[in-house]
Enzyme design. Structure first.
Site, PDB file in Angstrom:
ATOM      1  CD  GLN A  97      12.870 -37.160  13.563  1.00  0.00           C
ATOM      2  OE1 GLN A  97      11.306 -37.375  13.416  1.00  0.00           O
ATOM      3  NE2 GLN A  97      13.291 -36.105  14.336  1.00  0.00           N
ATOM      4  CG  HIS A 130      20.837 -37.080   6.643  1.00  0.00           C
ATOM      5  ND1 HIS A 130      21.850 -37.876   6.840  1.00  0.00           N
ATOM      6  CD2 HIS A 130      19.685 -38.245   6.582  1.00  0.00           C
ATOM      7  CE1 HIS A 130      21.451 -39.365   7.001  1.00  0.00           C
ATOM      8  NE2 HIS A 130      20.283 -39.227   6.522  1.00  0.00           N
ATOM      9  CG  ASP A 169      25.863 -43.987   6.773  1.00  0.00           C
ATOM     10  OD1 ASP A 169      25.929 -43.209   5.593  1.00  0.00           O
ATOM     11  OD2 ASP A 169      24.954 -43.450   7.553  1.00  0.00           O
ATOM     12  CE  LYS A 192      24.377 -45.439  10.294  1.00  0.00           C
ATOM     13  NZ  LYS A 192      24.569 -44.072  10.644  1.00  0.00           N
ATOM     14  NE  ARG A 194      21.280 -43.992  13.620  1.00  0.00           N
ATOM     15  CZ  ARG A 194      22.210 -43.480  14.438  1.00  0.00           C
ATOM     16  NH1 ARG A 194      22.023 -43.710  15.882  1.00  0.00           N
ATOM     17  NH2 ARG A 194      23.077 -42.840  14.115  1.00  0.00           N
ATOM     18  CG  ASP A 218      28.440 -39.483   8.354  1.00  0.00           C
ATOM     19  OD1 ASP A 218      27.688 -39.532   7.258  1.00  0.00           O
ATOM     20  OD2 ASP A 218      28.181 -40.316   9.177  1.00  0.00           O
TER      21      ASP A 218
HETATM   22  C1  R5P Z   1      23.235 -40.901   9.603  1.00  0.00           C
HETATM   23  O1  R5P Z   1      22.741 -41.290   8.542  1.00  0.00           O
HETATM   24  C2  R5P Z   1      24.136 -39.681   9.211  1.00  0.00           C
HETATM   25  O2  R5P Z   1      24.616 -39.418   8.127  1.00  0.00           O
HETATM   26  C3  R5P Z   1      25.146 -39.837  10.467  1.00  0.00           C
HETATM   27  O3  R5P Z   1      25.876 -41.041  10.111  1.00  0.00           O
HETATM   28  C4  R5P Z   1      24.748 -39.995  11.888  1.00  0.00           C
HETATM   29  O4  R5P Z   1      23.680 -39.202  12.107  1.00  0.00           O
HETATM   30  C5  R5P Z   1      25.658 -39.776  12.687  1.00  0.00           C
HETATM   31  O5  R5P Z   1      25.090 -39.923  14.010  1.00  0.00           O
HETATM   32  P1  R5P Z   1      26.000 -40.776  15.537  1.00  0.00           P
HETATM   33  O6  R5P Z   1      27.281 -39.581  15.523  1.00  0.00           O
HETATM   34  O7  R5P Z   1      24.970 -40.286  16.360  1.00  0.00           O
HETATM   35  O8  R5P Z   1      26.115 -41.904  15.076  1.00  0.00           O
END
Ligand code: R5P
Length: 302
Positions: A97, A130, A169, A192, A194, A218
């Site tokens: 966030q 992140h 992503d 990607k 969201r 990731d």
């Molecule tokens: C988001 O940008 C993060 O790098 C992860 O890709 C994300 O938080 C993964 O979340 P989830 O497993 O719920 O898709």
């Protein structure tokens, strides 16, 4: 080198113990409890006056409770006249966030960084946050350590033919490039979008993936939606089903085992930055205690 005083939060005692063991110190004796009304209360049972203090806490599971406990521990150390207080966050919640994506939202990453400072913390250590831009939110030295080399070694045996490291992503493209360089294979990323906390859509793939075996990487796997969408996009783009998905932080929440089970991916690799195994998926875990204890040892010697 001064001997570090470790204050272990209760979120991930096994990791705190492993870090203490690697540093050959015993964590500071302390009491951390909840009052009947739910308030946190901590008390150091030995002095840390003048010492180089490291609060170790993964802010997951109950991120608010874990964060509050870390802040309490830092404040207790500060009031006991600690020489310096460093917070080591193997997993740092709220990092995602980092901006207002929509309208009237809180920029929680900044708010939490401000709380960290308000608690008297002088410095933070973050493991693959992140985004490395998070550093700019902290008005204090910020040491970022990365588990990418550990993930690369765990993935290496799976590189048996033409492979490609893929970020699910754009935000993770740098991480994927670093890992790809260590493995000597090309990198690619998926576009990607969201569409909700557990919904993502991924269609386009940037990079050459056709007839290659992808290794997804990731910073974290939370619900598994991102990995599932990326795997489908890769297959649609002509690659094989990913041989593995690796991430520094394995949260595995909200039906992640089922979601990941639907991907056909045969191996998941995460570090032990968070406690607890994910049930029902083929998971390998890489230990980060040597990495984090090494960072503490370096900082102590500075
Ligand atoms: C988001 O940008 C993060 O790098 C992860 O890709 C994300 O938080 C993964 O979340 P989830 O497993 O719920 O898709």
């Amino acid at each position: 080198m001064s001997r570090p005083a470790l204050l272990a939060g209760s979120a991930h005692p096994a990791l705190a113990r492993a870090i203490a063991g690697a540093l050959e110190v015993s964590p500071v004796d302390l009491k951390s409890e909840r009052f009947p009304d739910g308030e946190r209360h901590v008390e150091l049972l030995e002095t840390v006056r003048g010492r180089d203090v490291y609060v170790i806490q993964s802010t997951a599971g109950d991120p608010d409770g874990a964060l509050m406990e870390a802040l309490h521990l830092a404040d207790a150390a500060r009031r006991d006249d600690a020489g310096r207080v460093t917070a080591v966050f193997p997993y740092f919640a709220y990092a995602r966030q980092d901006r207002r994506a929509g309208g009237r939202e809180c920029v929680a990453a900044r708010l939490v960084a401000d709380l960290v400072k308000a608690a008297g913390i002088d410095r933070v250590v973050l493991l693959d946050p992140h985004s490395t831009a998070l550093e700019g939110f902290f008005g204090m030295p910020c040491e970022i350590v990365s588990a990418v080399p550990l993930l690369a070694e765990a993935l290496r045996p799976l590189v048996t033919g033409p492979a490609v490291v893929v970020s699910p992503d754009l935000g993770g493209a740098k991480l994927a490039s670093q890992l790809a360089a260590l493995l000597g294979v090309p990198a690619a990323h998926v576009h990607k979008e969201r569409t909700g906390p557990t919904r993502v859509s991924a269609r386009r793939v940037a990079g050459e993936v056709r007839d290659r075996t992808p290794l997804l990487v990731d910073d974290m796997i939370s619900t598994g939606s991102t990995i599932k969408a990326a795997a489908a996009a890769l297959v649609a783009a002509g690659s094989a089903t990913p041989a593995a998905a690796a991430a520094t932080h394995g949260l595995f929440v909200g039906g992640a085992a089922r979601t990941l089970g639907e991907t056909g991916i045969g191996r998941f690799i995460v570090t032990d930055s968070l406690p607890g195994p994910a049930p029902g998926i083929p998971l390998a875990t890489v230990g980060v205690a040597p990495l984090l204890s090494g960072a503490i040892a370096r900082l102590c010697g500075a």
